[in-house]
Scaffold this motif. Structure first.
Motif, mmCIF file in Angstrom:
data_model
loop_
_atom_site.group_PDB
_atom_site.id
_atom_site.type_symbol
_atom_site.label_atom_id
_atom_site.label_comp_id
_atom_site.label_asym_id
_atom_site.label_seq_id
_atom_site.Cartn_x
_atom_site.Cartn_y
_atom_site.Cartn_z
ATOM 1 N N TYR A 1 -4.711 2.152 5.668
ATOM 2 C CA TYR A 1 -3.346 2.281 6.150
ATOM 3 C C TYR A 1 -3.336 2.415 7.674
ATOM 4 O O TYR A 1 -2.580 1.733 8.379
ATOM 5 N N MET B 1 -8.053 8.072 -2.236
ATOM 6 C CA MET B 1 -6.992 8.461 -1.305
ATOM 7 C C MET B 1 -7.472 8.338 0.149
ATOM 8 O O MET B 1 -6.745 7.876 1.021
ATOM 9 N N ALA C 1 -7.552 4.686 1.052
ATOM 10 C CA ALA C 1 -6.191 4.166 1.248
ATOM 11 C C ALA C 1 -5.668 4.569 2.625
ATOM 12 O O ALA C 1 -5.063 3.748 3.332
ATOM 13 N N VAL D 1 1.809 8.881 -5.913
ATOM 14 C CA VAL D 1 0.893 10.024 -5.859
ATOM 15 C C VAL D 1 1.587 11.176 -5.148
ATOM 16 O O VAL D 1 1.601 12.312 -5.624
ATOM 17 N N LEU D 2 2.215 10.884 -4.027
ATOM 18 C CA LEU D 2 2.932 11.919 -3.272
ATOM 19 C C LEU D 2 4.053 12.508 -4.121
ATOM 20 O O LEU D 2 4.243 13.716 -4.175
ATOM 21 N N LEU E 1 0.844 -1.195 0.000
ATOM 22 C CA LEU E 1 0.000 0.000 0.000
ATOM 23 C C LEU E 1 0.884 1.253 0.000
ATOM 24 O O LEU E 1 0.682 2.181 -0.780
ATOM 25 N N HIS E 2 1.870 1.252 0.874
ATOM 26 C CA HIS E 2 2.776 2.390 1.019
ATOM 27 C C HIS E 2 3.534 2.669 -0.271
ATOM 28 O O HIS E 2 3.626 3.800 -0.740
ATOM 29 N N GLU E 3 4.039 1.601 -0.878
ATOM 30 C CA GLU E 3 4.823 1.747 -2.111
ATOM 31 C C GLU E 3 3.970 2.245 -3.269
ATOM 32 O O GLU E 3 4.358 3.146 -4.004
ATOM 33 N N LYS E 4 2.784 1.624 -3.400
ATOM 34 C CA LYS E 4 1.952 1.936 -4.574
ATOM 35 C C LYS E 4 1.444 3.376 -4.550
ATOM 36 O O LYS E 4 1.378 4.025 -5.584
ATOM 37 N N PHE E 5 1.090 3.864 -3.373
ATOM 38 C CA PHE E 5 0.539 5.221 -3.313
ATOM 39 C C PHE E 5 1.622 6.293 -3.198
ATOM 40 O O PHE E 5 1.344 7.470 -3.276
ATOM 41 N N TYR E 6 2.874 5.828 -3.017
ATOM 42 C CA TYR E 6 3.964 6.788 -2.904
ATOM 43 C C TYR E 6 4.087 7.624 -4.177
ATOM 44 O O TYR E 6 4.463 8.794 -4.135
#
Lengths: 391, 522
Positions: free
Chosen positions: A91, A84, A87, A29-30, A22-27
């Motif tokens: 998280y 978002m 997620a 976006v950041l 989860l952390h990697e995939k949405f990174y």
């Protein structure tokens, strides 16, 4: 077959894995935001046109077509925000060791955004989401986007599948004997992957669409007499039930027979067990049971078939009292099914053509009405015995 | 024939107008007060702007004495114009049809008649003389006159004269009359006239004091003057029998050919000779010797003579787009304003220019139909709208369909039309409506459609912009939520993320920017 170990440890591992992905995939976006690019999510489409039937594996799989959810796209902005939001809720639940249900996720994320319209300056109010259908939908998007199922993210949902039979399982810290459930049955837990099979005494699995028929078969001791694991999905099968059946088949090597109403909806329920569903085709790889067999009720069970050299189970008079005239939508649905690749086999075409020619349907309860003994001691064992099922 | 001329001569022009005062708009005390103000103000505007002077005009009306028909009012109109040379003052103000030569010039007043009619009316209703003070431009002295008109003889009578040194170096004219009027019945009309005059004269400063002691000041909002009207000779195609007679009478002892060359535009010696040949007239004949039929024949030939240049329009004084825009903005504070000045055109031998303006939204009142401001030679036309050519063009059933221009009534819409010409084809004696001459109608419609097209693009652009604003808000309102989600997952400062996202959104907006997220998210 899984070899035990504590589920709490299993849980912890699952949490860590899910968090990392989860952390990697949405990174990204950041990163987009920080580097001044329009943040966007590229997600595989969950549509009929992007649902592909793999005839080799007999599975409905998600194709490679994607769509882009960009924050600055007016049509996607709200969905982007919801994705978002979802997620971040998952998280937080994962980091805090919680087990939210999909209903919990809905409530945790639901709040009101107040904003001022320009130029009227009127204050508008809008909920982050209104219906659970909305939060469920972005949850599915996240499952597809990060390729992790909600169960693997320790998200629970209300499950209605039940099971009885001569088997013992470990769920959490308890070993449960599924042959000692009295008149009741074991409710399949939302995370069937965390179940360990401890001991099994059975030759096959019978999945019954209707809860009532499941109870009748349980009461007269069908599973004891025929060494069966008796399962009901109580209607459209949920994910836990499908995953549990899949594990019975895959890990224990038990053949799976499915018994539904004889109408297009019943046939489709069977196909969901076997190949997966169109809306949730991304889960098929884990949830479908490609070797599941359709036991009945078939059109040819009711009317017999000259082509198959098969005589009917019902007499002319029984037919007159049990069968129901098909509705317009049943006919429409049957025509749709006939076009699905996984219903294209010759055997299924015979059944569907027969349905479209007769335009009648039959509920399993009707067979029980003819006689519970007929259903339990003749219809089911005989059809298994002679191999009168569709693969 | 000669007998008719004799009988016409037997009464003076002053007497004639005295007996027919309604023709000039002095039919009753209310109408007369309005007409007096109007004539004097128009003279003042002509005396200033035609000479490149930004007008500053003071108008004052005071009630002196109540009488059965109304009341006696002191009317003073003062300007900063060129000031008539003192030797012409008596004729200019107190002799009707005083004119040195027959030339055409676009001006507000016709025949220079209006101010004299005001004097005449004042004299016959109150018996008081007019007081005129002039300070011609660069003159070292100021001259004061007390004037009356000898009605029977059509001659000015100077009752008093004084002169003082022009210490301050001012210039201009001041006229003071004591006249019969009816303020309560003409109040609305006079105010409307002032307002409409101010719309097309944003370059003028006009101060008005009414009999109730209220002051109304129209400030100057633009320093630009319209091009001054210049004198021009009549065009052969526009000549009529009366004009021709006057022309011939003004040069009775010159040969016909010479008279034509000197009195008409576009006529050289060769053309004059061909015209006279076609009219079977001797070029050498003295102009004063033509018989009635000969005059008619000459007019007929001239009006239809083809080999002559079209009438010149460079002497016309139109307002120009800039002035119309400034005037509409100043008086109505609209949201949108546009104006168009058409190229000169010709009807029946007369050059004319049509202008149109449109004002929309803002403080323009919402109404079921457009508010129409009609002008001819810068004079507001206040009455008889129903029979005007403009009314026909915007008629609800047969005229312009405003929906085509994205205007749906009720709507805040003002339409302005201005027709300028050396001869405005008025309908009727009231001179409040322009006749629907096809050439003029065509031009007015083209001008109106021109400004309405601009209005339409404005409305469409505004609608698009509004949509963009709405769309932007539809996205901006989610920014804090997205920022907070990212903050929860990655520990970043949500405010920084919000700023970045807002920058990104703003960079994609064309018509406006969201300065601060706080203006959107509550």
């Amino acid at each position: 077959m899984s070899t035990g170990g504590y589920t709490t440890r299993v849980d912890a591992g699952a949490r860590e894995r899910a968090l990392k992905i989860l952390h990697e995939k949405f990174y990204d976006v950041l990163k987009d935001v920080v580097e001044g690019r329009v943040p966007r999510l590229v997600i595989k489409k969950r549509t009929l046109s992007n649902t592909i039937y793999d005839p080799e594996r007999k599975l409905l799989l998600l194709g490679d077509a994607t769509f882009e959810r960009s924050f600055l796209d007016l049509r996607e902005a709200r969905k982007f925000m919801q994705t978002m939001l979802m997620a971040s809720i998952i998280y937080e639940a994962l980091t805090q060791g919680e087990y939210p249900t999909i209903r919990d996720l809905y409530y945790r994320g639901k709040h009101t955004i107040r904003y001022r319209k320009i130029p009227s300056k009127a204050v508008g109010e809008e909920n982050t989401w209104d219906e659970q259908a909305e939060s469920d939908s972005v949850l599915r998007d996240i499952e597809v986007f990060i390729n992790v199922l909600r169960e693997e993210m320790l998200v629970l949902s209300k499950e209605k599948g039940k099971v009885v039979g001569d088997l013992r399982i470990r769920s959490g810290d308890d070993v449960i004997d599924l042959s000692k459930m009295g008149h009741g049955a074991y409710a399949i837990e939302p995370t069937p992957d965390l179940i360990d099979f401890v001991e099994v005494n059975a030759d096959f699995v019978l999945v019954v669409e209707k809860d009532a028929v499941f109870q009748q078969l349980h009461r007269i001791g069908f599973w004891k007499r025929y060494r069966a694991v008796l399962v009901t999905s109580a209607g459209q099968p949920d994910r836990a039930t499908r995953r549990f059946v899949r594990r019975l088949n895959e890990e224990l090597g038990l053949p799976v027979y499915v018994l539904t109403d004889s109408d297009p909806y019943g046939y489709y329920i069977y196909s969901v067990f076997k190949t997966g569903s169109i809306t949730l085709s991304y889960e098929s790889e884990r949830l479908a049971t490609p070797r599941a067999r359709f036991l009945g009720v078939m059109m040819t069970d009711i009317f017999g078939s000259r082509k198959l050299g098969k005589s009917p189970y019902l007499s002319e008079e029984e037919r007159r009292s049990f069968i129901i005239r098909a509705k317009e939508r049943d006919v429409k649905r049957a025509k749709e099914l006939r076009e699905y690749p996984w219903f294209r086999s010759e055997r299924w075409q015979i059944e569907l053509d027969e349905f479209l020619a007769r335009r009648v349907k039959l509920e399993i309860e009707a067979l029980a009405s003819k006689g519970l003994k007929f259903l339990a001691d003749r219809y089911v064992p005989e059809k298994i015995e002679v191999g009168d099922w569709i693969d | 024939m000669a007998a008719v001329e004799e009988s016409f001569k037997s009464i003076s022009a002053a007497e004639f107008f005295y007996k027919n005062k309604e023709i000039a708009g002095f039919s009753n005390p209310a109408r007369a007060l309005y007409q007096t103000v109007r004539e004097l103000v128009e003279n003042s505007l002509d005396a200033t702007e035609n000479y490149g002077i930004l007008p500053r005009i003071k108008v004052s009306i005071r009630e002196m004495e109540v009488v059965p028909e109304g009341a006696y009012y002191e009317v003073i109109v003062e300007d900063n114009g060129v000031g008539i040379p003192p030797k012409y003052v008596p004729q200019a103000f107190a002799q009707l049809l005083f004119s040195s030569k027959y030339v055409l010039k676009q001006s507000r007043g016709m025949f220079g008649l209006g101010a004299k009619m005001a004097l005449l009316y004042a004299q016959i209703t109150t018996g008081q003389p007019a007081e005129v003070v002039v300070a011609p431009i660069k003159s070292k002295r100021v001259y004061g006159f007390k004037l009356k008109i000898d009605i029977g003889e059509n001659r000015p009578v100077v009752l008093g004269f004084s002169t003082t040194s022009n210490i301050s170096g001012t210039h201009g004219t001041s006229v003071r009359l004591i006249t019969l009027g009816d303020w309560s019945r003409s109040k609305q009309r006079i105010y409307e006239y002032m307002k409409r005059t101010a719309i097309v004269a944003p370059y003028a400063e006009i101060l008005f004091r009414d009999p109730e002691g209220n002051y109304l000041l129209f400030e100057r909002s633009i320093e630009k003057l319209p091009p001054p009207a210049r004198e021009t000779l009549p065009h052969p195609h526009g000549v009529d029998i009366e004009t021709m007679k006057s022309v011939l009478k003004s040069m009775p002892n010159s040969p016909l050919a010479e008279t034509l060359v000197k009195s008409f535009q576009g006529v050289g010696t060769a053309t004059a000779l061909r015209i006279l040949e076609e009219a079977r007239l001797d070029p050498e004949k003295m102009s004063g010797d033509l018989a009635e039929q000969e005059v008619e024949a000459l007019v007929r030939v001239m009006r239809s003579y083809r080999d002559v240049k079209p009438p010149r329009a460079d002497h016309l004084s139109y307002l120009g787009e800039e002035i119309i825009v400034a005037g509409l903005k100043k008086v109505f504070e609209p949201e949108f304003v546009a104006a168009v000045t058409r190229r000169p055109s010709v009807y029946e031998g007369h050059a004319f220019v049509v202008e149109a303006g449109v004002a929309y939204g803002g403080k323009v009142p919402v109404a079921d139909r457009p508010l129409v401001l009609r002008y001819a030679n810068k004079i507001p036309l206040l009455y008889d709208e129903g029979s005007d050519v403009v009314f026909k063009i915007i008629d609800e059933k047969r005229g312009i369909d405003f929906k085509v221009y994205e205007v749906e009534f009720p709507a805040p819409l003002i339409i302005l039309t201005h027709i300028c010409s050396t001869k405005i084809p008025y309908k009727g004696v009231g001179k409040e409506a322009v006749a629907d001459v096809p050439e003029i109608e065509e031009e007015v419609e083209a001008a109106l459609r021109g400004v309405l097209r601009e209005l339409r693009s404005y409305i469409l652009r505004k609608r698009r912009e509004l949509e963009e604003v709405e769309r932007a808000v539809e996205i901006a309102k989610y920014i804090p939520e997205v920022a907070s989600s990212l903050s929860k997952m990655y520990g970043v400062d949500p405010r920084e993320v919000s700023v970045k996202l807002l920058e990104m959104l703003n960079s994609r907006l064309r018509s406006f920017k969201i300065a601060d997220l706080g203006s959107v998210v509550v």
